[in-house]
Design a protein around this motif. Structure first.
Motif, PDB file in Angstrom:
ATOM      1  N   VAL A 120       1.344   0.827  13.009  1.00 45.84           N
ATOM      2  CA  VAL A 120       1.403   1.010  11.558  1.00 45.84           C
ATOM      3  C   VAL A 120       2.784   1.570  11.214  1.00 45.84           C
ATOM      4  O   VAL A 120       3.157   2.653  11.665  1.00 45.84           O
ATOM      5  CB  VAL A 120       0.301   1.964  11.080  1.00 45.84           C
ATOM      6  CG1 VAL A 120       0.412   2.185   9.580  1.00 45.84           C
ATOM      7  CG2 VAL A 120      -1.063   1.413  11.443  1.00 45.84           C
ATOM      8  N   PRO A 121       3.569   0.822  10.427  1.00 41.19           N
ATOM      9  CA  PRO A 121       4.906   1.318  10.084  1.00 41.19           C
ATOM     10  C   PRO A 121       4.819   2.577   9.226  1.00 41.19           C
ATOM     11  O   PRO A 121       3.809   2.834   8.552  1.00 41.19           O
ATOM     12  CB  PRO A 121       5.515   0.166   9.284  1.00 41.19           C
ATOM     13  CG  PRO A 121       4.699  -1.033   9.666  1.00 41.19           C
ATOM     14  CD  PRO A 121       3.325  -0.506   9.900  1.00 41.19           C
ATOM     15  N   ALA A 122       5.888   3.328   9.272  1.00 37.65           N
ATOM     16  CA  ALA A 122       5.955   4.517   8.426  1.00 37.65           C
ATOM     17  C   ALA A 122       6.140   4.095   6.976  1.00 37.65           C
ATOM     18  O   ALA A 122       6.754   3.087   6.689  1.00 37.65           O
ATOM     19  CB  ALA A 122       7.115   5.403   8.885  1.00 37.65           C
ATOM     20  N   GLY A 123       5.596   4.875   6.091  1.00 37.92           N
ATOM     21  CA  GLY A 123       5.757   4.567   4.668  1.00 37.92           C
ATOM     22  C   GLY A 123       4.451   4.750   3.933  1.00 37.92           C
ATOM     23  O   GLY A 123       3.369   4.424   4.444  1.00 37.92           O
ATOM     24  N   ALA A 124       4.549   5.263   2.727  1.00 38.44           N
ATOM     25  CA  ALA A 124       3.353   5.535   1.941  1.00 38.44           C
ATOM     26  C   ALA A 124       2.575   4.276   1.619  1.00 38.44           C
ATOM     27  O   ALA A 124       1.363   4.322   1.417  1.00 38.44           O
ATOM     28  CB  ALA A 124       3.750   6.259   0.642  1.00 38.44           C
ATOM     29  N   GLN A 125       3.275   3.124   1.562  1.00 35.14           N
ATOM     30  CA  GLN A 125       2.574   1.903   1.204  1.00 35.14           C
ATOM     31  C   GLN A 125       1.531   1.492   2.235  1.00 35.14           C
ATOM     32  O   GLN A 125       0.644   0.695   1.947  1.00 35.14           O
ATOM     33  CB  GLN A 125       3.562   0.750   0.959  1.00 35.14           C
ATOM     34  CG  GLN A 125       4.290   0.253   2.183  1.00 35.14           C
ATOM     35  CD  GLN A 125       5.638   0.932   2.373  1.00 35.14           C
ATOM     36  OE1 GLN A 125       5.770   2.114   2.031  1.00 35.14           O
ATOM     37  NE2 GLN A 125       6.603   0.229   2.923  1.00 35.14           N
ATOM     38  N   ALA A 128      -3.287   2.803   3.236  1.00 34.14           N
ATOM     39  CA  ALA A 128      -4.626   2.215   3.289  1.00 34.14           C
ATOM     40  C   ALA A 128      -5.132   2.093   4.717  1.00 34.14           C
ATOM     41  O   ALA A 128      -6.350   2.055   4.946  1.00 34.14           O
ATOM     42  CB  ALA A 128      -4.599   0.844   2.614  1.00 34.14           C
ATOM     43  N   TRP A 129      -4.236   1.999   5.703  1.00 31.74           N
ATOM     44  CA  TRP A 129      -4.633   1.801   7.094  1.00 31.74           C
ATOM     45  C   TRP A 129      -4.732   3.123   7.890  1.00 31.74           C
ATOM     46  O   TRP A 129      -5.034   3.103   9.083  1.00 31.74           O
ATOM     47  CB  TRP A 129      -3.629   0.895   7.803  1.00 31.74           C
ATOM     48  CG  TRP A 129      -3.672  -0.533   7.319  1.00 31.74           C
ATOM     49  CD1 TRP A 129      -2.780  -1.152   6.534  1.00 31.74           C
ATOM     50  CD2 TRP A 129      -4.681  -1.477   7.617  1.00 31.74           C
ATOM     51  NE1 TRP A 129      -3.148  -2.440   6.287  1.00 31.74           N
ATOM     52  CE2 TRP A 129      -4.335  -2.682   6.959  1.00 31.74           C
ATOM     53  CE3 TRP A 129      -5.870  -1.427   8.377  1.00 31.74           C
ATOM     54  CZ2 TRP A 129      -5.123  -3.826   7.027  1.00 31.74           C
ATOM     55  CZ3 TRP A 129      -6.646  -2.561   8.451  1.00 31.74           C
ATOM     56  CH2 TRP A 129      -6.278  -3.760   7.780  1.00 31.74           C
ATOM     57  N   ASP A 130      -4.505   4.278   7.237  1.00 30.54           N
ATOM     58  CA  ASP A 130      -4.444   5.549   7.969  1.00 30.54           C
ATOM     59  C   ASP A 130      -5.751   5.886   8.680  1.00 30.54           C
ATOM     60  O   ASP A 130      -5.763   6.326   9.843  1.00 30.54           O
ATOM     61  CB  ASP A 130      -4.087   6.690   7.017  1.00 30.54           C
ATOM     62  CG  ASP A 130      -2.608   6.650   6.627  1.00 30.54           C
ATOM     63  OD1 ASP A 130      -1.853   5.890   7.281  1.00 30.54           O
ATOM     64  OD2 ASP A 130      -2.210   7.349   5.676  1.00 30.54           O
ATOM     65  N   ALA A 131      -6.889   5.658   7.991  1.00 32.90           N
ATOM     66  CA  ALA A 131      -8.181   6.030   8.598  1.00 32.90           C
ATOM     67  C   ALA A 131      -8.443   5.212   9.855  1.00 32.90           C
ATOM     68  O   ALA A 131      -8.859   5.747  10.894  1.00 32.90           O
ATOM     69  CB  ALA A 131      -9.311   5.837   7.585  1.00 32.90           C
ATOM     70  N   THR A 132      -8.208   3.891   9.795  1.00 33.69           N
ATOM     71  CA  THR A 132      -8.437   3.047  10.968  1.00 33.69           C
ATOM     72  C   THR A 132      -7.428   3.366  12.067  1.00 33.69           C
ATOM     73  O   THR A 132      -7.765   3.397  13.262  1.00 33.69           O
ATOM     74  CB  THR A 132      -8.332   1.564  10.584  1.00 33.69           C
ATOM     75  OG1 THR A 132      -9.362   1.264   9.645  1.00 33.69           O
ATOM     76  CG2 THR A 132      -8.494   0.676  11.798  1.00 33.69           C
ATOM     77  N   ALA A 133      -6.168   3.624  11.675  1.00 30.15           N
ATOM     78  CA  ALA A 133      -5.146   3.953  12.671  1.00 30.15           C
ATOM     79  C   ALA A 133      -5.493   5.254  13.396  1.00 30.15           C
ATOM     80  O   ALA A 133      -5.264   5.407  14.602  1.00 30.15           O
ATOM     81  CB  ALA A 133      -3.783   4.055  12.012  1.00 30.15           C
ATOM     82  N   ALA A 134      -6.081   6.224  12.651  1.00 29.16           N
ATOM     83  CA  ALA A 134      -6.462   7.508  13.270  1.00 29.16           C
ATOM     84  C   ALA A 134      -7.574   7.303  14.288  1.00 29.16           C
ATOM     85  O   ALA A 134      -7.571   7.900  15.371  1.00 29.16           O
ATOM     86  CB  ALA A 134      -6.900   8.493  12.191  1.00 29.16           C
TER      87      ALA A 134
END
Length: 522
Positions: A120-125, A128-134
């Motif tokens: 997941v690239p850095a950036g606020a955009q 949406a993928w933060d929960a799955t990436a965690a």
């Protein structure tokens, strides 16, 4: 050389006229002589063309084309696409035989699913993928996700189309229209991703075998996901609050390019296939940018098109891209209906009015009277042509003649032993013939009367009896016709040759109605 050119031109015109007499071929696409299909503002040009004041006819009114389309719609980007569907409606108008302009709306739904874990690239955009990436990170997979997307698109286009197959040299009307296009679009795209399961938690990819075949990986991912597409996809740039989710709609300007081919079914309907690429120059159409955001996504729309021509056929022709502009020019060459053909000029070297190909005496001196075969006339048949003959009418009994056409008349048998007689009684004057109901002195009669005038001038003391013939048994109108011919002969001798009118005596008698006889009156 010039005379040969004119002769060849005359021959070509003759063959053209003969051939068109058997088959009158009319243009099938558009007749440039049909002013009923010309708009009022172009009638001045059309009238100038019809009156040979302009070489170009006015452009006719042509029909509009209504198009309905549907087919395969894809987003070519970072994430592998699934086949999507698009549909559209368009309106097209010809600017000429080659170029036309088309306004079109296309609506489409596109989906895509990756088959590998991506950082997941850095950036606020990408929030949406933060929960799955965690979840992935907690499972030892790294801060990664398997991207997917669904994009609902609305596209308005204005395209310039160039037809490449309607200018034909060997057939009249095109049955196939191949074209290319380029133009501008504005695109509204609602791009969402399925990043959370039905409980609002990130997806757990630890149970996915990413070493399996690509198709098997996608099946496992499809079984894992709920396909709700609940989150806005990553993006850059402007959004507006349109769509299922707030602050979700991308508005992008785009460039269109494409090509297509259409097949005419009737003059009102055709079927086509088209490939159109729309390039908004945005890397987030599929919700995921390439490395560094450098790759640009684009739409691909492969469609089947049903096209209908709109308009009154009595006032409009087919859309101009279905008309071969050369057809009228070729039909005019084959069957001239408008062009002015020059009068053939045939060679006549001696200028006697008989063309060289029919002239049996091609070197007649200028001004010499000739017959219909171009041979110098010899009115009295003495062997000396009229233009050399100083005695135009020599009686047969006075022939043969000398080089000047002058004969020597023998003394009458009754008078051989008698002394000299009066000069006037020895004059021999010819008759003048008229054809049909003619009463005017023609060129042939002028030559005869010129000889009479010469004789009278040489014998100024002799008067002349001018006798007309009224026709057998007083044929109706004969007396008047005879009198007018007598007057015509006297008028010519008096007015043209200068003979005193007092020397003429007129009379009309029954007899052959076509002659006026001249005889000494003393």
């Amino acid at each position: 050389m010039a005379s040969k050119k004119y002769l060849l031109l005359a021959g070509a015109v003759g063959l053209l006229t003969a051939s068109t007499g058997f088959a009158q071929v009319q243009p099938t696409g558009y007749d440039a002589l049909d002013s009923s299909k010309v708009s009022g503002k172009r009638l001045v040009q059309q009238n100038n063309f019809m009156n040979h004041q302009s070489n170009f006819p006015a452009k006719p009114r042509d029909m509009w084309e209504l198009g309905l389309s549907g087919g395969l719609h894809l987003i070519s980007g970072t994430i592998p696409p699934h086949p999507g569907f698009g549909g559209g409606i368009s309106l097209r108008k010809a600017l000429g035989h080659t170029f036309s302009i088309r306004a079109e709306y296309i609506g489409s739904i596109d989906k895509g699913q990756d088959y590998q874990l991506r950082d997941v690239p850095a950036g606020a955009q990408y929030a949406a993928w933060d929960a799955t990436a965690a979840v992935s990170q907690s499972k030892g997979l790294g801060y990664k996700v398997v991207p997917n997307y669904r994009s609902q698109n609305h596209q308005l286009s204005l395209d310039m189309i160039a037809s490449l197959s309607n200018i034909l040299f060997y057939r009249a009307e095109p049955k196939i229209n191949w074209y290319v296009l380029a133009g501008y679009s504005i695109v509204a795209a609602d791009v969402d991703v399925d990043a959370l399961d039905g409980n609002g938690n990130g997806y757990d990819y630890s149970g996915i075998n990413f070493n399996a075949k690509r198709s098997d990986i996608r099946k496992q991912l499809n079984n894992l996901r709920d396909k709700k597409y609940e989150s806005n996809a990553p993006s850059q740039g402007n959004r507006i609050s349109i769509g299922r989710h707030d602050n979700n709609q991308l508005i992008r300007h785009a460039l269109d390019v494409g090509t297509g081919i259409a097949f005419k079914v009737t003059k009102r309907f055709n079927i086509g296939v088209e490939e159109k690429l729309t390039m908004p120059f945005d890397a987030y159409l599929d919700g995921w940018a390439g490395p560094g955001g450098s790759s640009k996504d684009f739409y691909s729309y492969t469609s089947l098109r049903l096209n209908f021509n709109l308009g009154n056929s009595s006032k409009r022709v087919q859309p101009l891209w279905w008309i071969n502009p050369l057809e009228y020019a070729y039909s005019e060459l084959s069957n001239p209906r408008h062009m002015k053909l020059p009068t053939p000029v045939l060679p006549d070297a001696d200028g006697d009015g008989v063309t060289d190909q029919f002239d049996r005496e091609p070197n007649t001196p200028a001004g010499a009277p000739v017959d219909s075969h171009g041979v110098a006339k010899d009115t009295d048949g003495d062997g000396v042509p009229d233009y050399k003959d100083k005695q135009l009418i020599t009686p047969t009994y006075c022939q043969p003649v000398d080089a000047d056409g002058v004969g020597k008349c023998p003394d009458p048998e009754c008078c051989k032993n008698i002394g000299p007689v009066a000069t006037c009684s020895t004059l021999v004057l010819p008759s003048v013939s008229f054809k049909g109901s003619a009463t005017k002195v023609g060129r042939d009669q002028e030559a005869i009367l010129a000889s009479v005038a010469s004789t009278l001038k040489a014998n100024p003391s002799c008067n002349v009896l001018v006798t007309g013939h009224a026709g057998a048994k007083g044929k109706k109108g004969g007396v008047d016709l005879s009198s007018r011919r007598v007057d015509a002969v006297i008028d010519y001798l008096a007015d043209k040759q200068g003979i005193d009118r007092g020397r003429f005596i007129k009379q009309n008698t029954p007899g052959e109605s076509g002659t006026v006889d001249l005889a000494p009156a003393n």
